[in-house]
Design a protein around this motif. Structure first.
Motif, PDB file in Angstrom:
ATOM      1  N   TRP A  20       0.832  -1.208   0.000  1.00 44.65           N
ATOM      2  CA  TRP A  20       0.000   0.000   0.000  1.00 44.65           C
ATOM      3  C   TRP A  20       0.860   1.249   0.000  1.00 44.65           C
ATOM      4  O   TRP A  20       0.542   2.245  -0.647  1.00 44.65           O
ATOM      5  CB  TRP A  20      -0.941   0.019   1.209  1.00 44.65           C
ATOM      6  CG  TRP A  20      -2.067  -0.955   1.064  1.00 44.65           C
ATOM      7  CD1 TRP A  20      -2.295  -2.073   1.814  1.00 44.65           C
ATOM      8  CD2 TRP A  20      -3.120  -0.913   0.085  1.00 44.65           C
ATOM      9  NE1 TRP A  20      -3.401  -2.725   1.366  1.00 44.65           N
ATOM     10  CE2 TRP A  20      -3.944  -2.045   0.306  1.00 44.65           C
ATOM     11  CE3 TRP A  20      -3.430  -0.045  -0.968  1.00 44.65           C
ATOM     12  CZ2 TRP A  20      -5.065  -2.312  -0.489  1.00 44.65           C
ATOM     13  CZ3 TRP A  20      -4.548  -0.315  -1.747  1.00 44.65           C
ATOM     14  CH2 TRP A  20      -5.360  -1.432  -1.504  1.00 44.65           C
ATOM     15  N   LYS A  21       1.974   1.199   0.752  1.00 45.30           N
ATOM     16  CA  LYS A  21       2.855   2.372   0.795  1.00 45.30           C
ATOM     17  C   LYS A  21       3.450   2.636  -0.586  1.00 45.30           C
ATOM     18  O   LYS A  21       3.529   3.783  -1.037  1.00 45.30           O
ATOM     19  CB  LYS A  21       3.965   2.170   1.832  1.00 45.30           C
ATOM     20  CG  LYS A  21       3.506   2.575   3.240  1.00 45.30           C
ATOM     21  CD  LYS A  21       4.630   2.491   4.239  1.00 45.30           C
ATOM     22  CE  LYS A  21       4.713   1.106   4.826  1.00 45.30           C
ATOM     23  NZ  LYS A  21       5.556   1.063   6.032  1.00 45.30           N
ATOM     24  N   LEU A  22       3.858   1.556  -1.267  1.00 46.18           N
ATOM     25  CA  LEU A  22       4.432   1.727  -2.611  1.00 46.18           C
ATOM     26  C   LEU A  22       3.394   2.304  -3.569  1.00 46.18           C
ATOM     27  O   LEU A  22       3.687   3.203  -4.356  1.00 46.18           O
ATOM     28  CB  LEU A  22       4.945   0.377  -3.140  1.00 46.18           C
ATOM     29  CG  LEU A  22       6.203  -0.158  -2.469  1.00 46.18           C
ATOM     30  CD1 LEU A  22       6.539  -1.550  -2.995  1.00 46.18           C
ATOM     31  CD2 LEU A  22       7.381   0.778  -2.719  1.00 46.18           C
ATOM     32  N   LEU A  23       2.160   1.788  -3.455  1.00 47.16           N
ATOM     33  CA  LEU A  23       1.083   2.277  -4.324  1.00 47.16           C
ATOM     34  C   LEU A  23       0.803   3.754  -4.034  1.00 47.16           C
ATOM     35  O   LEU A  23       0.663   4.572  -4.957  1.00 47.16           O
ATOM     36  CB  LEU A  23      -0.176   1.427  -4.088  1.00 47.16           C
ATOM     37  CG  LEU A  23      -1.263   1.559  -5.151  1.00 47.16           C
ATOM     38  CD1 LEU A  23      -0.754   1.011  -6.484  1.00 47.16           C
ATOM     39  CD2 LEU A  23      -2.527   0.816  -4.729  1.00 47.16           C
ATOM     40  N   ALA A  24       0.746   4.105  -2.749  1.00 44.09           N
ATOM     41  CA  ALA A  24       0.490   5.494  -2.355  1.00 44.09           C
ATOM     42  C   ALA A  24       1.592   6.408  -2.874  1.00 44.09           C
ATOM     43  O   ALA A  24       1.324   7.515  -3.371  1.00 44.09           O
ATOM     44  CB  ALA A  24       0.387   5.597  -0.832  1.00 44.09           C
ATOM     45  N   LEU A  25       2.840   5.928  -2.812  1.00 48.24           N
ATOM     46  CA  LEU A  25       3.973   6.737  -3.302  1.00 48.24           C
ATOM     47  C   LEU A  25       3.856   6.971  -4.810  1.00 48.24           C
ATOM     48  O   LEU A  25       4.086   8.075  -5.307  1.00 48.24           O
ATOM     49  CB  LEU A  25       5.284   6.021  -2.967  1.00 48.24           C
ATOM     50  CG  LEU A  25       6.562   6.727  -3.419  1.00 48.24           C
ATOM     51  CD1 LEU A  25       6.705   8.072  -2.735  1.00 48.24           C
ATOM     52  CD2 LEU A  25       7.782   5.857  -3.129  1.00 48.24           C
ATOM     53  N   LEU A  26       3.444   5.906  -5.512  1.00 50.96           N
ATOM     54  CA  LEU A  26       3.288   6.000  -6.970  1.00 50.96           C
ATOM     55  C   LEU A  26       2.216   7.036  -7.318  1.00 50.96           C
ATOM     56  O   LEU A  26       2.406   7.896  -8.190  1.00 50.96           O
ATOM     57  CB  LEU A  26       2.898   4.619  -7.508  1.00 50.96           C
ATOM     58  CG  LEU A  26       3.237   4.330  -8.956  1.00 50.96           C
ATOM     59  CD1 LEU A  26       4.742   4.312  -9.152  1.00 50.96           C
ATOM     60  CD2 LEU A  26       2.644   2.988  -9.371  1.00 50.96           C
ATOM     61  N   VAL A  27       1.078   6.959  -6.617  1.00 46.25           N
ATOM     62  CA  VAL A  27      -0.026   7.897  -6.880  1.00 46.25           C
ATOM     63  C   VAL A  27       0.402   9.320  -6.528  1.00 46.25           C
ATOM     64  O   VAL A  27       0.229  10.256  -7.312  1.00 46.25           O
ATOM     65  CB  VAL A  27      -1.286   7.478  -6.088  1.00 46.25           C
ATOM     66  CG1 VAL A  27      -2.371   8.547  -6.198  1.00 46.25           C
ATOM     67  CG2 VAL A  27      -1.801   6.139  -6.593  1.00 46.25           C
ATOM     68  N   ALA A  28       1.013   9.475  -5.338  1.00 45.40           N
ATOM     69  CA  ALA A  28       1.442  10.809  -4.897  1.00 45.40           C
ATOM     70  C   ALA A  28       2.475  11.384  -5.859  1.00 45.40           C
ATOM     71  O   ALA A  28       2.435  12.573  -6.194  1.00 45.40           O
ATOM     72  CB  ALA A  28       2.005  10.736  -3.486  1.00 45.40           C
ATOM     73  N   GLY A  29       3.393  10.518  -6.332  1.00 49.46           N
ATOM     74  CA  GLY A  29       4.432  10.975  -7.251  1.00 49.46           C
ATOM     75  C   GLY A  29       3.846  11.457  -8.568  1.00 49.46           C
ATOM     76  O   GLY A  29       4.280  12.467  -9.123  1.00 49.46           O
ATOM     77  N   THR A  30       2.825  10.743  -9.042  1.00 52.93           N
ATOM     78  CA  THR A  30       2.171  11.151 -10.294  1.00 52.93           C
ATOM     79  C   THR A  30       1.430  12.464 -10.089  1.00 52.93           C
ATOM     80  O   THR A  30       1.525  13.382 -10.908  1.00 52.93           O
ATOM     81  CB  THR A  30       1.194  10.052 -10.752  1.00 52.93           C
ATOM     82  OG1 THR A  30       1.883   8.808 -10.712  1.00 52.93           O
ATOM     83  CG2 THR A  30       0.694  10.312 -12.154  1.00 52.93           C
ATOM     84  N   LEU A  31       0.682  12.553  -8.976  1.00 49.46           N
ATOM     85  CA  LEU A  31      -0.099  13.774  -8.710  1.00 49.46           C
ATOM     86  C   LEU A  31       0.798  14.994  -8.586  1.00 49.46           C
ATOM     87  O   LEU A  31       0.489  16.054  -9.121  1.00 49.46           O
ATOM     88  CB  LEU A  31      -0.934  13.600  -7.429  1.00 49.46           C
ATOM     89  CG  LEU A  31      -2.140  12.661  -7.552  1.00 49.46           C
ATOM     90  CD1 LEU A  31      -2.863  12.546  -6.212  1.00 49.46           C
ATOM     91  CD2 LEU A  31      -3.094  13.160  -8.631  1.00 49.46           C
ATOM     92  N   VAL A  32       1.925  14.816  -7.878  1.00 50.73           N
ATOM     93  CA  VAL A  32       2.776  15.973  -7.618  1.00 50.73           C
ATOM     94  C   VAL A  32       3.393  16.491  -8.927  1.00 50.73           C
ATOM     95  O   VAL A  32       3.695  17.673  -9.057  1.00 50.73           O
ATOM     96  CB  VAL A  32       3.839  15.641  -6.542  1.00 50.73           C
ATOM     97  CG1 VAL A  32       5.131  15.142  -7.137  1.00 50.73           C
ATOM     98  CG2 VAL A  32       4.118  16.850  -5.674  1.00 50.73           C
ATOM     99  N   PHE A  33       3.503  15.601  -9.935  1.00 46.79           N
ATOM    100  CA  PHE A  33       4.043  16.064 -11.211  1.00 46.79           C
ATOM    101  C   PHE A  33       2.996  16.763 -12.078  1.00 46.79           C
ATOM    102  O   PHE A  33       3.324  17.403 -13.072  1.00 46.79           O
ATOM    103  CB  PHE A  33       4.721  14.925 -11.971  1.00 46.79           C
ATOM    104  CG  PHE A  33       6.199  14.990 -11.821  1.00 46.79           C
ATOM    105  CD1 PHE A  33       6.956  15.756 -12.689  1.00 46.79           C
ATOM    106  CD2 PHE A  33       6.821  14.370 -10.748  1.00 46.79           C
ATOM    107  CE1 PHE A  33       8.316  15.868 -12.509  1.00 46.79           C
ATOM    108  CE2 PHE A  33       8.176  14.478 -10.562  1.00 46.79           C
ATOM    109  CZ  PHE A  33       8.924  15.239 -11.446  1.00 46.79           C
TER     110      PHE A  33
END
Lengths: 196, 185
Positions: A20-33
């Motif tokens: 879940w942490k990896l998935l959250a990081l992926l989503v957050a990383g995409t959003l922040v870009f």
């Protein structure tokens, strides 16, 4: 076994499943870009700092995570300032800092072994595509075990060369080290095959 | 992949970790520290071949990603891949593959020159062709700016390609692993 970068703790972030942490990081990383305003990027950065707090980490540890990228970020900031505008420079650097901090937070709150398990579980569906998940697991656990051993052998070769009066340099160290490793490979492979 | 292939892949990933622990060489004329680790992809491709070499770099990248402090200065973890220079780490996989393909191609008459070219094309040209656009994309700067910022590392990388070529030849003479493309025994 070498120590990972994990910092023990008992926060909700520590208890959260690695996947879940990896998935959250992926989503957050995409959003922040996708963020286009420096203020939104700053909000993201502050949100990540709140998560550090939640994990029981201080500001000092957060800053330590930025140190390795600090020079590159400073150069990028100056380049943007020169090529674009202060707003664009602030946006890019704040966004990258938020992303680096978020990624480091996953590393700090997740054990290496839990991340390895998450990868192996994630790969399981790929076995139908010909990925040999057992061999992936074997290579991961072998490499983790080999790391201290290879460092030890390198130190032995260096000491032997110094004892013989040679001054060790990268070349006189690397070539004999590799030959030692290649010889080891045959013995280790035979031992693994004999046991399975 | 035989068990021996898996062992070789794991050993070369561990070798990368050992190279990362070597003290960096400081050459005053160049001004940037030279770390032994970026020799790793050249060595892996040139000694265990393209496929196993690239897999060993992939394995090393995964070990860094799961939180082991294996990059010079004890750096590691997912933050490495969020930073603007991640292309220079992920590019190691392609660098080993290309060095490996070239060394395999020139295997039977491998000389210092061909080994050096294989190491330089894989470990410098291919690596920078991934690393520089990555900085440009993630950092939002033009390609030329990203390239100018990376140029300082080229002299050190050329020295490493020379060292890697010499090591590839020494190991080929005493313990060859790559089989010639024609006439497998």
């Amino acid at each position: 076994m070498i120590a990972g970068l994990y910092r023990a703790g008992d926060s909700p972030l520590h208890r959260m499943a690695a996947g879940w942490k990896l998935l959250a990081l992926l989503v957050a990383g995409t959003l922040v870009f996708l963020v286009e305003s420096p203020f939104a990027a700053l909000a993201a950065l502050l949100a990540v700092l709140v998560l550090y707090r939640l994990a029981g980490f201080g500001l000092r540890l957060a800053m330590a995570q930025l140190r390795p990228v600090a020079i590159v970020l400073a150069i990028l900031f100056l380049a943007q300032l020169w090529l674009a505008s202060p707003a664009v420079a602030a946006l890019f650097v704040t966004r990258l800092a938020a992303l680096v901090l978020a990624a480091a937070l996953v590393t700090l709150t997740t054990r290496t072994s839990d991340l390895v398990d998450a990868i192996e579980r994630g790969l399981a569906p790929l076995s139908r595509l010909g990925v040999d998940v057992a061999k992936v697991s074997l290579s991961l656990s072998l490499a983790i075990r080999f790391i201290p051993a290879v460092g030890q052998i390198a130190a032995e070769i260096r000491e032997a060369q110094i004892a013989r009066g040679q001054r060790p340099n990268p070349l006189t160290l690397v070539a004999p080290l590799i030959v030692r490793l290649l010889k080891m490979a045959d013995e280790i492979a035979e031992a693994i095959d004999a046991r399975s | 992949m035989s068990t021996r292939d898996v062992v070789l892949v794991a050993l070369f990933a561990a070798l990368m970790a050992a190279l990362g622990a070597f003290p960096p060489l400081m050459i005053p004329a160049i001004g940037v520290p030279i770390t032994a680790q970026s020799m790793g992809p050249m060595l892996a491709g040139g000694i265990i071949g393209a496929r196993r070499g690239a897999l060993s770099m992939l394995l090393f990248v995964v070990l860094v990603a799961v939180g082991l402090p294996l990059l010079p200065g004890g750096r590691g973890g997912l933050a490495i891949f969020a930073g603007p220079t991640a292309g220079f780490i992920l590019g190691w996989i392609a660098a080993a593959a290309v060095t490996g393909v070239l060394v395999e191609r020139f295997w039977s008459g491998l000389s210092f020159v061909t080994a050096f070219l294989a190491a330089a094309i894989g470990g410098i040209v291919v690596l920078y062709a991934i690393g520089i656009p990555w900085i440009s994309l993630v950092g939002g700067v033009p390609l030329a700016t990203a390239a100018a910022g990376s140029a300082a590392f080229i002299p050190g990388d050329l020295i490493k390609a020379g060292l890697a070529a010499a090591a590839i030849l020494m190991v080929k003479r005493s313990y060859p692993i790559i089989r010639p493309a024609h006439g497998r025994p």
